[in-house]
Scaffold this active site. Structure first.
Site, PDB file in Angstrom:
ATOM      1  N   ASP A 204       0.853  -1.194   0.000  1.00  0.00           N
ATOM      2  CA  ASP A 204       0.000   0.000   0.000  1.00  0.00           C
ATOM      3  C   ASP A 204       0.887   1.242   0.000  1.00  0.00           C
ATOM      4  O   ASP A 204       1.596   1.498   0.971  1.00  0.00           O
ATOM      5  CB  ASP A 204      -0.888  -0.030   1.259  1.00  0.00           C
ATOM      6  CG  ASP A 204      -1.957   1.041   1.246  1.00  0.00           C
ATOM      7  OD1 ASP A 204      -1.915   1.919   0.364  1.00  0.00           O
ATOM      8  OD2 ASP A 204      -2.840   0.997   2.132  1.00  0.00           O
TER       9      ASP A 204
ATOM     10  N   HIS B 259      -0.287   4.183  -0.121  1.00  0.00           N
ATOM     11  CA  HIS B 259      -1.073   5.176   0.617  1.00  0.00           C
ATOM     12  C   HIS B 259      -1.036   6.555  -0.060  1.00  0.00           C
ATOM     13  O   HIS B 259      -0.902   7.598   0.604  1.00  0.00           O
ATOM     14  CB  HIS B 259      -0.623   5.261   2.078  1.00  0.00           C
ATOM     15  CG  HIS B 259      -1.765   5.218   3.049  1.00  0.00           C
ATOM     16  ND1 HIS B 259      -2.388   6.358   3.485  1.00  0.00           N
ATOM     17  CD2 HIS B 259      -2.404   4.194   3.638  1.00  0.00           C
ATOM     18  CE1 HIS B 259      -3.356   6.013   4.316  1.00  0.00           C
ATOM     19  NE2 HIS B 259      -3.402   4.703   4.417  1.00  0.00           N
TER      20      HIS B 259
ATOM     21  N   GLU C  16      -1.216  -0.915  -4.195  1.00  0.00           N
ATOM     22  CA  GLU C  16      -2.436  -0.222  -3.761  1.00  0.00           C
ATOM     23  C   GLU C  16      -2.193   1.280  -3.625  1.00  0.00           C
ATOM     24  O   GLU C  16      -1.161   1.690  -3.090  1.00  0.00           O
ATOM     25  CB  GLU C  16      -2.841  -0.824  -2.406  1.00  0.00           C
ATOM     26  CG  GLU C  16      -3.982  -0.124  -1.738  1.00  0.00           C
ATOM     27  CD  GLU C  16      -4.269  -0.720  -0.366  1.00  0.00           C
ATOM     28  OE1 GLU C  16      -3.894  -1.882  -0.105  1.00  0.00           O
ATOM     29  OE2 GLU C  16      -4.854  -0.007   0.463  1.00  0.00           O
TER      30      GLU C  16
ATOM     31  N   GLU D 125     -10.345   2.754  -1.711  1.00  0.00           N
ATOM     32  CA  GLU D 125     -10.874   2.634  -0.344  1.00  0.00           C
ATOM     33  C   GLU D 125     -11.562   3.905   0.164  1.00  0.00           C
ATOM     34  O   GLU D 125     -12.356   3.831   1.091  1.00  0.00           O
ATOM     35  CB  GLU D 125      -9.787   2.175   0.637  1.00  0.00           C
ATOM     36  CG  GLU D 125      -8.658   3.156   0.829  1.00  0.00           C
ATOM     37  CD  GLU D 125      -7.562   2.628   1.750  1.00  0.00           C
ATOM     38  OE1 GLU D 125      -7.085   1.506   1.534  1.00  0.00           O
ATOM     39  OE2 GLU D 125      -7.192   3.329   2.692  1.00  0.00           O
TER      40      GLU D 125
ATOM     41  N   ARG E 106     -11.271  -1.236  -4.748  1.00  0.00           N
ATOM     42  CA  ARG E 106     -11.230  -1.479  -3.304  1.00  0.00           C
ATOM     43  C   ARG E 106     -12.326  -0.757  -2.523  1.00  0.00           C
ATOM     44  O   ARG E 106     -12.207  -0.526  -1.327  1.00  0.00           O
ATOM     45  CB  ARG E 106      -9.853  -1.059  -2.775  1.00  0.00           C
ATOM     46  CG  ARG E 106      -8.761  -1.979  -3.296  1.00  0.00           C
ATOM     47  CD  ARG E 106      -7.391  -1.663  -2.768  1.00  0.00           C
ATOM     48  NE  ARG E 106      -7.363  -1.192  -1.409  1.00  0.00           N
ATOM     49  CZ  ARG E 106      -7.510  -1.968  -0.333  1.00  0.00           C
ATOM     50  NH1 ARG E 106      -7.683  -3.258  -0.458  1.00  0.00           N
ATOM     51  NH2 ARG E 106      -7.458  -1.426   0.864  1.00  0.00           N
TER      52      ARG E 106
ATOM     53  N   GLU F 145      -8.898  -7.771   2.125  1.00  0.00           N
ATOM     54  CA  GLU F 145      -7.923  -7.342   3.140  1.00  0.00           C
ATOM     55  C   GLU F 145      -8.420  -7.778   4.511  1.00  0.00           C
ATOM     56  O   GLU F 145      -9.603  -7.622   4.835  1.00  0.00           O
ATOM     57  CB  GLU F 145      -7.796  -5.810   3.091  1.00  0.00           C
ATOM     58  CG  GLU F 145      -6.783  -5.245   4.066  1.00  0.00           C
ATOM     59  CD  GLU F 145      -6.647  -3.723   3.945  1.00  0.00           C
ATOM     60  OE1 GLU F 145      -7.618  -3.057   3.534  1.00  0.00           O
ATOM     61  OE2 GLU F 145      -5.555  -3.225   4.257  1.00  0.00           O
TER      62      GLU F 145
ATOM     63  N   TRP G 228      -1.825  11.984   3.274  1.00  0.00           N
ATOM     64  CA  TRP G 228      -1.532  10.965   4.296  1.00  0.00           C
ATOM     65  C   TRP G 228      -1.947   9.601   3.806  1.00  0.00           C
ATOM     66  O   TRP G 228      -2.756   9.376   3.018  1.00  0.00           O
ATOM     67  CB  TRP G 228      -2.256  11.236   5.630  1.00  0.00           C
ATOM     68  CG  TRP G 228      -1.812  10.190   6.621  1.00  0.00           C
ATOM     69  CD1 TRP G 228      -0.592  10.096   7.257  1.00  0.00           C
ATOM     70  CD2 TRP G 228      -2.556   9.025   7.030  1.00  0.00           C
ATOM     71  NE1 TRP G 228      -0.527   8.970   8.028  1.00  0.00           N
ATOM     72  CE2 TRP G 228      -1.711   8.287   7.893  1.00  0.00           C
ATOM     73  CE3 TRP G 228      -3.823   8.525   6.734  1.00  0.00           C
ATOM     74  CZ2 TRP G 228      -2.110   7.068   8.487  1.00  0.00           C
ATOM     75  CZ3 TRP G 228      -4.226   7.336   7.316  1.00  0.00           C
ATOM     76  CH2 TRP G 228      -3.370   6.611   8.188  1.00  0.00           C
TER      77      TRP G 228
END
Ligand code: EZ4
Ligand code: CO
Length: 405
Positions: A212, A214, A238, A264, A285, A341, A405
């Site tokens: 990930d 992020h 990801e 996400e 996701r 996940e 973030w």
């Protein structure tokens, strides 16, 4: 059958969770997850002030019409708060429908497409060897896919690798304000390839690995990372870059064959329509809680299947077991399910509040045959863990510039 009451609960067994309970005049009830991390009380107000009063007296069996009523029937469409509120009501209504039919929700979706739900576990370490030791534990416990995250040398904190050391409440100390973290793309590039090189040297190529990012990279940096990681055969990379401009993923896609996963934080199909339709990603996701519930995810899943995009629902610790259950029912049904996940079944407090019968066998999630979503909510236990203001960290570059973030 009529909706008699809609209750909203906020509890905090380690993280805050917003839980909706829709109660019918016949005593059946359904549960939904409306948690938006760091903005919890906005969803509570949205539900209590603007959703619940409009639904009292409605037939809870009209899931589709209620979804449309809360989405299309409101001038202000989309957005995380609106969609989490819709999602929670939608999950609760599917839960009720399953209980009335005395069937698990997956049977209402079309039944099982597979024996179990393949999970990927998290290996989060202080350094590469620590991460790989944790991966080894997961492999020994039967997991076939693992997300590898390792602290970045030279940075004080790295997203995703807090482990058991600290939770966000501790990081915030006495001031419940967002903790600040540093980010350096250069430092990240100094260690990230080594993590996967060593992982393949140690475990070979039979186990699946994901990572990930992020959203820390720009599209061209993400393209470069994807290319550098190609020899290590990731299942997916990801959130390699932000895709608010969905077109920007062409830059990533056209430079690398490393499969890409994203979604996400997405609220609706509109956040990922171009990504899917242009075949710029491999895994979508979206989470039931954040993208409009089971009704919306089912629609996104079918749309994605047309373009060879698989589902890989978000499974972070800030999604409640009710959302996890919604994902399990979708996952066992979806013909184009990819992977789920999985961060474990949570702490003692969480398990006292939310009870379910899902199990893990050899890295696969097994369904419970309980009707509806198959989750119980203990209101008295929840009351022992009151809401605590909490925020996710904020990220800044070393010169102080605010970053993703
Ligand atoms: O950092 O849900 O894939 N998982 C993730 C998460 C997110 C959190 C934010 O609250 O990126 O762990
Ligand atoms: Co993520």
């Amino acid at each position: 059958m009529k909706i008699q009451e809609i209750k909203v609960f906020v509890c905090s067994p380690g993280r805050n969770f917003v839980t909706v309970k829709v109660i019918t005049d016949e005593g059946t009830y359904g549960l939904g997850d409306a948690t938006v991390n760091g903005r919890e009380m906005a969803v509570v107000a949205y539900l209590e002030e603007h959703v619940a009063p409009c639904l009292i007296g409605r037939d809870p069996q009209e899931i589709e019409d209620i979804w449309q009523y809360l989405y299309k029937g409101v001038y202000w469409r989309k957005g995380p708060i609106t969609m989490a509120a819709i999602a929670a009501i939608d999950m609760a209504l599917w839960d009720i429908k399953g209980k009335i039919a005395n069937l698990p929700v997956y049977q209402l979706l079309g039944g099982k497409s597979r024996k179990g739900v393949t999970f990927y576990a998290h290996a989060n370490g202080e350094n590469i060897d620590d991460t790989l030791d944790k991966a080894q534990e997961h492999i020994e416990n039967g997991f076939k896919a693992i997300r590898l995250q390792s602290a970045i040398p030279g940075l004080k904190v790295t997203y995703g690798v807090l482990g058991d050391k600290k939770d966000y409440f501790e990081l915030q100390g006495s001031r419940p304000l967002p903790p600040e973290e540093e980010w350096s793309t250069a430092k990240y590039f100094n260690s990230i390839v080594e993590l996967f090189k060593k992982a393949r040297e140690r475990f070979g190529y039979d186990v699946h690995f994901t990572h990930d990012v992020h959203s820390r990279l720009t599209p061209i940096e993400a393209a470069k990372l994807g290319k550098l990681l190609e020899p290590y055969n990731l299942l997916f990379l990801e959130d390699a870059a932000i895709a608010e401009n969905q077109d920007s993923y062409k830059i990533v896609r056209h430079h690398t064959t490393t499969p890409l996963a994203i979604g996400e934080t997405y609220n609706t199909i509109w956040d990922c329509k171009d990504l899917i339709q242009n075949q710029l990603i491999d895994y979508i996701r979206v989470a039931a809680t954040h993208a409009g519930g089971i009704t919306a995810l089912k629609r996104i899943t079918d749309f994605a299947s047309v373009y060879n995009v698989k589902t890989a629902p978000h499974g972070a610790p800030d999604l409640s077991p009710v959302c996890f259950a919604a994902h399990m029912h979708l996952n066992i049904w979806a013909p184009n399910f990819g992977i789920q996940e999985f961060v474990g079944f949570g702490n003692e407090g969480l398990n006292r509040i939310f009870k379910h019968k899902f199990t893990v066998e050899n890295g696969m999630g097994m369904m419970s045959e309980a009707p509806g979503l198959g989750v119980e909510f203990d209101e008295a236990a929840a009351a022992e863990y009151p809401y605590k203001r909490s925020y996710l960290p904020v990220s800044r570059l070393e010169d102080g510039t605010l970053w993703n973030w």
